[in-house]
Scaffold this motif. Structure first.
Motif, short mmCIF file in Angstrom:
data_model
loop_
_atom_site.label_atom_id
_atom_site.label_comp_id
_atom_site.label_asym_id
_atom_site.label_seq_id
_atom_site.Cartn_x
_atom_site.Cartn_y
_atom_site.Cartn_z
N GLN A 128 0.86 -1.18 0.00
CA GLN A 128 0.00 0.00 0.00
C GLN A 128 0.89 1.23 0.00
O GLN A 128 1.50 1.58 1.01
CB GLN A 128 -0.95 -0.03 1.21
N ASP A 129 0.99 1.86 -1.17
CA ASP A 129 1.81 3.05 -1.38
C ASP A 129 0.94 4.05 -2.12
O ASP A 129 1.02 4.19 -3.34
CB ASP A 129 3.06 2.68 -2.19
N ASN A 130 0.05 4.70 -1.36
CA ASN A 130 -0.89 5.63 -1.98
C ASN A 130 -1.34 6.68 -0.97
O ASN A 130 -1.17 6.52 0.24
CB ASN A 130 -2.09 4.86 -2.56
N ALA A 131 -1.91 7.75 -1.49
CA ALA A 131 -2.34 8.86 -0.64
C ALA A 131 -3.43 8.44 0.34
O ALA A 131 -3.45 8.89 1.49
CB ALA A 131 -2.82 10.02 -1.51
N TYR A 132 -4.35 7.58 -0.11
CA TYR A 132 -5.44 7.14 0.77
C TYR A 132 -4.89 6.45 2.02
O TYR A 132 -5.33 6.71 3.13
CB TYR A 132 -6.39 6.23 -0.02
N THR A 133 -3.92 5.55 1.84
CA THR A 133 -3.35 4.83 2.98
C THR A 133 -2.65 5.79 3.93
O THR A 133 -2.82 5.71 5.15
CB THR A 133 -2.37 3.73 2.51
N GLY A 182 4.26 9.85 4.33
CA GLY A 182 5.28 9.03 3.69
C GLY A 182 5.17 7.53 3.94
O GLY A 182 6.04 6.77 3.54
N ALA A 183 4.11 7.10 4.59
CA ALA A 183 3.96 5.68 4.94
C ALA A 183 3.78 4.83 3.69
O ALA A 183 2.99 5.14 2.80
CB ALA A 183 2.78 5.47 5.88
N VAL A 184 4.53 3.74 3.65
CA VAL A 184 4.36 2.68 2.65
C VAL A 184 4.28 1.39 3.44
O VAL A 184 5.16 1.10 4.26
CB VAL A 184 5.54 2.64 1.65
N LEU A 185 3.24 0.61 3.18
CA LEU A 185 2.98 -0.59 3.98
C LEU A 185 3.05 -1.85 3.13
O LEU A 185 2.60 -1.86 1.98
CB LEU A 185 1.57 -0.53 4.58
N GLU A 186 3.61 -2.90 3.70
CA GLU A 186 3.48 -4.25 3.17
C GLU A 186 2.45 -4.93 4.07
O GLU A 186 2.59 -4.91 5.30
CB GLU A 186 4.81 -5.02 3.22
N VAL A 187 1.44 -5.51 3.48
CA VAL A 187 0.31 -6.08 4.23
C VAL A 187 0.13 -7.55 3.86
O VAL A 187 0.20 -7.92 2.69
CB VAL A 187 -0.99 -5.30 3.93
N ALA A 188 -0.08 -8.37 4.87
CA ALA A 188 -0.43 -9.78 4.68
C ALA A 188 -1.73 -10.03 5.42
O ALA A 188 -1.89 -9.63 6.57
CB ALA A 188 0.67 -10.68 5.22
N GLN A 189 -2.66 -10.68 4.74
CA GLN A 189 -3.96 -10.99 5.33
C GLN A 189 -4.05 -12.49 5.54
O GLN A 189 -3.75 -13.28 4.63
CB GLN A 189 -5.08 -10.50 4.41
N LEU A 190 -4.47 -12.89 6.74
CA LEU A 190 -4.51 -14.31 7.11
C LEU A 190 -5.87 -14.67 7.69
O LEU A 190 -6.59 -13.82 8.19
CB LEU A 190 -3.43 -14.60 8.15
N GLU A 236 3.76 -4.27 7.87
CA GLU A 236 5.10 -3.75 8.06
C GLU A 236 5.16 -2.37 7.41
O GLU A 236 4.84 -2.24 6.23
CB GLU A 236 6.16 -4.66 7.42
N TYR A 237 5.54 -1.38 8.17
CA TYR A 237 5.76 -0.04 7.62
C TYR A 237 7.16 -0.04 7.03
O TYR A 237 8.14 0.08 7.74
CB TYR A 237 5.62 1.03 8.71
N VAL A 238 7.25 -0.20 5.69
CA VAL A 238 8.56 -0.24 5.05
C VAL A 238 9.14 1.15 4.88
O VAL A 238 10.35 1.31 4.78
CB VAL A 238 8.52 -1.01 3.70
N GLN A 239 8.27 2.15 4.84
CA GLN A 239 8.70 3.55 4.90
C GLN A 239 7.90 4.21 6.01
O GLN A 239 6.74 3.88 6.22
CB GLN A 239 8.48 4.27 3.57
N ALA A 240 8.53 5.11 6.72
CA ALA A 240 7.97 5.73 7.92
C ALA A 240 7.88 4.67 9.02
O ALA A 240 6.87 4.54 9.71
CB ALA A 240 6.62 6.39 7.65
N ARG A 241 8.96 3.89 9.15
CA ARG A 241 9.02 2.82 10.15
C ARG A 241 8.92 3.40 11.55
O ARG A 241 9.48 4.45 11.84
CB ARG A 241 10.34 2.05 10.05
N GLY A 242 8.24 2.69 12.41
CA GLY A 242 8.17 3.06 13.81
C GLY A 242 9.25 2.31 14.58
O GLY A 242 9.94 1.44 14.04
N GLY A 243 9.37 2.62 15.84
CA GLY A 243 10.34 1.94 16.69
C GLY A 243 9.76 0.68 17.29
O GLY A 243 8.57 0.42 17.22
N SER A 244 10.64 -0.11 17.86
CA SER A 244 10.23 -1.33 18.56
C SER A 244 10.47 -1.13 20.05
O SER A 244 11.62 -0.93 20.46
CB SER A 244 11.04 -2.53 18.07
N PRO A 245 9.42 -1.19 20.86
CA PRO A 245 9.62 -1.07 22.30
C PRO A 245 10.38 -2.27 22.83
O PRO A 245 10.43 -3.32 22.20
CB PRO A 245 8.20 -1.02 22.86
N GLU A 246 11.00 -2.11 23.99
CA GLU A 246 11.73 -3.21 24.62
C GLU A 246 10.83 -4.40 24.89
O GLU A 246 11.22 -5.54 24.75
CB GLU A 246 12.38 -2.74 25.93
#
Length: 164
Positions: free
Chosen positions: A36-41, A49-57, A75-85
């Motif tokens: 998902q690499d679009n203005a709506y997302t 700037g978010a670009v997402l890779e999405v898997a549906q299960l 997964e936010y492949v662009q505009a990645r967030g951090g990982s808490p401890e």
């Protein structure tokens, strides 16, 4: 009026690793993958700037009422967030996904042998709506909490579930 639950989602750090874990270890079925690499997302998630890779299960053999899937991994492949401890369940905003199983003890042993990090072994539920059943918490590769719950034999029979 709320009609039903559409799906649940976890943000993950590595979509490929997570898809393997959720399909091969947990036993869900991959339904669809998309980028998902679009203005709506970007507007929807509120992250420039978010670009997402999405898997549906989905759960094999179970058909959600209004969707093709019950869980999204993102997964936010662009505009990645951090990982808490850690993601303790008492942290405000932390969620967990609960799955009904019919083989909790065998599943626990198989998954533990495969290296899955469990918070606890199956514990008997001694009070409340699920009294007589069993439950345990485990963690996915990113520390998200999954609950496995097996109903009591009486409740399972009323619901038409056959316990292993």
């Amino acid at each position: 009026m709320i009609a039903d639950v559409l799906h649940f989602s976890f943000t993950v750090s590595d979509i490929e690793r997570s898809v393997r874990w959720y399909t091969e270890v947990l036993g869900l079925e991959l339904v669809h993958r998309q980028r998902q690499d679009n203005a709506y997302t970007r507007m929807l998630v509120g992250i420039e700037g978010a670009v997402l890779e999405v898997a549906q299960l989905k759960i094999p053999g179970a058909a959600p009422a209004y969707s093709t899937h019950m869980l999204e991994l993102i997964e936010y492949v662009q505009a990645r967030g951090g990982s808490p401890e850690s993601l303790p369940t008492n942290q405000v905003g932390v969620a967990h996904l609960a799955l009904v199983v019919t083989d909790i003890h065998e599943r626990h042993e198989r998954m533990r042998a495969a290296g899955v990090a469990f918070r606890n072994p199956p514990v008997e539920i001694t009070a409340g709506a699920n009294k007589g059943g069993w439950a345990c918490y485990l963690h996915d590769p990113d520390g998200c909490t999954i609950e496995l719950l097996q109903f009591s034999s009486e409740r399972a029979a009323r619901l038409g579930l056959e316990l292993s």
